[in-house]
Design an enzyme around this catalytic site. Structure first.
Site, short mmCIF file in Angstrom:
data_model
loop_
_atom_site.label_atom_id
_atom_site.label_comp_id
_atom_site.label_asym_id
_atom_site.label_seq_id
_atom_site.Cartn_x
_atom_site.Cartn_y
_atom_site.Cartn_z
N SER A 154 0.83 -1.20 0.00
CA SER A 154 0.00 0.00 0.00
C SER A 154 0.87 1.25 0.00
CB SER A 154 -0.90 0.02 1.24
OG SER A 154 -1.57 1.26 1.35
N TYR A 167 -1.98 -0.19 10.32
CA TYR A 167 -1.99 -0.61 8.91
C TYR A 167 -0.77 -0.05 8.19
CZ TYR A 167 -3.50 -1.27 4.09
OH TYR A 167 -3.57 -1.63 2.77
#
Length: 257
Positions: A154, A167
């Site tokens: 990501s 995250y």
């Protein structure tokens, strides 16, 4: 010392090869399964709770020999059993796509809201999980002699902006781990990360499509990223980036700029 390979390798053909995809029953994983199957691979669709989706996808993919397989990536014993099942069924694994992951939307400034259990779950799923999968499938991938692992990472790993602090940390850990593993698993296995920004899926609980569109509007290309856009990048990395390993590619519409 391993024998040197010749350059000018040309595109990597997927005909007759086996691709294992964790988190393969939906989102980026399912889109990657479609793209790799179209290129001739037999697909192992790893799933945790999405058995019905995985079975339907296996039946719908082009080609033949596709298999749904229970592969909860937080359970190392189950992953090893899945690798043994792939070896028994196919005798090989050439491509591994680590697409399974998790998150929880927690404002970065609300430190108390990020409880230990949530933090641990995100790190175990997004970092230890892919490591466990690579560890379990490494013997089959090495046997291929020319295998590739693609980790779905990501942009959050680069910017520190994402659904939660945990995250962001997990995806940064995934990218750094890929560098370490690329050093020790070459030349038989190359490892490439693909990092999108916001993707138009339901991956982030509670995130609306409008929120994804707002993110896309902030990027130079002003394009809403679909799961298939990421899957195309996965296919390109597998088939054409023959001399790329230990690095992560941004598929973010320029959002990092």
């Amino acid at each position: 010392m391993s024998e040197l390979k010749n350059g000018n390798l040309g595109p990597y053909s997927l005909d007759g090869r086996v691709a294992v995809i964790t988190g393969g029953s939906s989102g980026i994983g399912a889109a990657s399964a479609q793209r790799l199957a179209e290129l001739g691979a037999q697909i192992v669709i790893g799933y945790n709770t999405g058995r019905d989706r995985a079975e339907a996808l296996a039946a719908a993919l082009p080609g033949s020999g596709h298999m749904p397989l229970h592969m909860p990536i937080t359970d190392s014993a189950a992953i090893r059993a899945a690798a043994a099942e792939v070896e028994s069924r196919y005798g090989r694994a050439d491509v591994l796509v680590n697409s399974a992951g998790t998150t929880r939307a927690v404002p970065h400034g609300d430190l108390e809201a990020m409880d230990d259990a949530s933090f641990d779950s995100i790190l175990i799923t997004n970092v230890r999980g892919p490591f466990s999968v690579i560890r379990s499938f490494a013997p089959l991938l090495r046997r291929s002699g020319d295998a590739v692992v693609v980790n779905i990472s990501s942009l959050a790993a680069v910017t520190g902006l994402g659904s939660s602090v945990a995250y962001c940390a997990s995806k940064a850990g995934l990218d750094t781990m890929a560098m370490s593993l690329a050093r020790v698993l070459g030349p038989e296995i190359r490892i490439i990360g693909i990092s999108p920004a916001g993707v138009d899926t339901d991956f982030v609980p509670g995130r609306s499509r409008e929120a994804v569109m707002r993110q896309a509007a902030l990027s130079p290309l002003k394009t809403v990223c679909q799961a298939d856009d990421v899957a195309i990048a996965v296919a390109a990395a597998v088939t054409h980036l023959r001399l790329t390993t230990g690095t992560t590619l941004l598929v973010d519409g320029g959002r990092h700029l």
